[in-house]
Write a protein that holds these residues in place. Sequence first.
Motif, PDB file in Angstrom:
ATOM      1  N   GLN A  92      59.634  40.218  49.665  1.00 64.18           N
ATOM      2  CA  GLN A  92      58.577  40.953  50.365  1.00 64.18           C
ATOM      3  C   GLN A  92      57.899  41.955  49.442  1.00 64.18           C
ATOM      4  O   GLN A  92      56.672  42.085  49.454  1.00 64.18           O
ATOM      5  N   LYS A  93      58.681  42.657  48.628  1.00 63.88           N
ATOM      6  CA  LYS A  93      58.105  43.612  47.680  1.00 63.88           C
ATOM      7  C   LYS A  93      57.213  42.905  46.674  1.00 63.88           C
ATOM      8  O   LYS A  93      56.136  43.390  46.328  1.00 63.88           O
ATOM      9  N   ARG A  94      57.666  41.750  46.191  1.00 63.98           N
ATOM     10  CA  ARG A  94      56.890  40.992  45.210  1.00 63.98           C
ATOM     11  C   ARG A  94      55.567  40.528  45.821  1.00 63.98           C
ATOM     12  O   ARG A  94      54.509  40.634  45.200  1.00 63.98           O
ATOM     13  N   LYS A  95      55.595  40.055  47.076  1.00 63.40           N
ATOM     14  CA  LYS A  95      54.368  39.611  47.740  1.00 63.40           C
ATOM     15  C   LYS A  95      53.399  40.771  47.927  1.00 63.40           C
ATOM     16  O   LYS A  95      52.190  40.612  47.717  1.00 63.40           O
ATOM     17  N   SER A  97      53.227  43.466  46.099  1.00 60.76           N
ATOM     18  CA  SER A  97      52.735  43.832  44.773  1.00 60.76           C
ATOM     19  C   SER A  97      51.644  42.874  44.324  1.00 60.76           C
ATOM     20  O   SER A  97      50.599  43.294  43.811  1.00 60.76           O
ATOM     21  N   GLU A  98      51.850  41.579  44.520  1.00 59.07           N
ATOM     22  CA  GLU A  98      50.848  40.586  44.145  1.00 59.07           C
ATOM     23  C   GLU A  98      49.568  40.767  44.953  1.00 59.07           C
ATOM     24  O   GLU A  98      48.467  40.660  44.416  1.00 59.07           O
ATOM     25  N   ALA A  99      49.705  41.034  46.251  1.00 54.28           N
ATOM     26  CA  ALA A  99      48.533  41.241  47.104  1.00 54.28           C
ATOM     27  C   ALA A  99      47.759  42.474  46.652  1.00 54.28           C
ATOM     28  O   ALA A  99      46.513  42.460  46.627  1.00 54.28           O
ATOM     29  N   ARG A 100      48.461  43.532  46.281  1.00 55.95           N
ATOM     30  CA  ARG A 100      47.806  44.749  45.806  1.00 55.95           C
ATOM     31  C   ARG A 100      47.056  44.483  44.504  1.00 55.95           C
ATOM     32  O   ARG A 100      45.912  44.913  44.323  1.00 55.95           O
ATOM     33  N   LYS A 101      47.699  43.749  43.588  1.00 57.13           N
ATOM     34  CA  LYS A 101      47.052  43.425  42.320  1.00 57.13           C
ATOM     35  C   LYS A 101      45.790  42.588  42.539  1.00 57.13           C
ATOM     36  O   LYS A 101      44.756  42.807  41.899  1.00 57.13           O
ATOM     37  N   LEU A 102      45.859  41.597  43.453  1.00 57.59           N
ATOM     38  CA  LEU A 102      44.689  40.779  43.743  1.00 57.59           C
ATOM     39  C   LEU A 102      43.557  41.607  44.359  1.00 57.59           C
ATOM     40  O   LEU A 102      42.385  41.398  44.037  1.00 57.59           O
ATOM     41  N   GLU A 103      43.927  42.525  45.233  1.00 52.31           N
ATOM     42  CA  GLU A 103      42.921  43.402  45.851  1.00 52.31           C
ATOM     43  C   GLU A 103      42.229  44.254  44.791  1.00 52.31           C
ATOM     44  O   GLU A 103      41.004  44.419  44.814  1.00 52.31           O
ATOM     45  N   GLU A 104      42.991  44.797  43.847  1.00 53.50           N
ATOM     46  CA  GLU A 104      42.407  45.590  42.766  1.00 53.50           C
ATOM     47  C   GLU A 104      41.483  44.725  41.900  1.00 53.50           C
ATOM     48  O   GLU A 104      40.398  45.154  41.491  1.00 53.50           O
ATOM     49  N   LYS A 105      41.909  43.490  41.646  1.00 54.71           N
ATOM     50  CA  LYS A 105      41.098  42.579  40.840  1.00 54.71           C
ATOM     51  C   LYS A 105      39.786  42.265  41.561  1.00 54.71           C
ATOM     52  O   LYS A 105      38.714  42.223  40.938  1.00 54.71           O
ATOM     53  N   ARG A 106      39.828  42.048  42.884  1.00 62.66           N
ATOM     54  CA  ARG A 106      38.619  41.792  43.670  1.00 62.66           C
ATOM     55  C   ARG A 106      37.655  42.972  43.601  1.00 62.66           C
ATOM     56  O   ARG A 106      36.446  42.793  43.456  1.00 62.66           O
TER      57      ARG A 106
END
Length: 114
Positions: A92-95, A97-106
Motif C-alpha cells: 500500500q505504501k509503495r502504491k 508513493s508511485e501515485a504521488r510521483k505520477l501526480e507530480e510528473k503530471r
Amino acid sequence: MYLSRCYVQPQWVFDSINQGRLMLIDDYAPGALLPPHLSPFDETSQAEPDKKETDEVAEPPEEKRTAEERKLAIMVMPKKKKKLLKRIMTAQKRKKSEARKLEEKRKRLSQKAE
C-alpha cells in the motif's frame, strides 16, 4: 522485589479489563484493602465509578485509542499473519508513493505545456 517495578494484586488486571482502562495501582498494592470487585456480567450491581479514578486517569482521544488497539491487535497476531500484514502495508505504501510521483510528473508536464 525490584524498585523499578510496581507490584499489584491479580484483581487489578481483571478490574482494568472490565473497566476498559488501567485502574490506579495504589488501590491494588500488595496487602492493601481491595475495592469491591464488580463483574461486567452481573446486571444487578450498578455501581458508580469513583470520581477519584475518573479524574486522575484521563481517557485517550478516539484516534489514539484506535491506534493503540491496532498495535495490540498486531502484537497478539501469529507470526504468519504479521508477515502477511507487513507485506500488505508495504504494498500500500509503495502504491501511494508511485501515485504521488505520477501526480507530480503530471503537474510538471502540464506546467511545461502551458
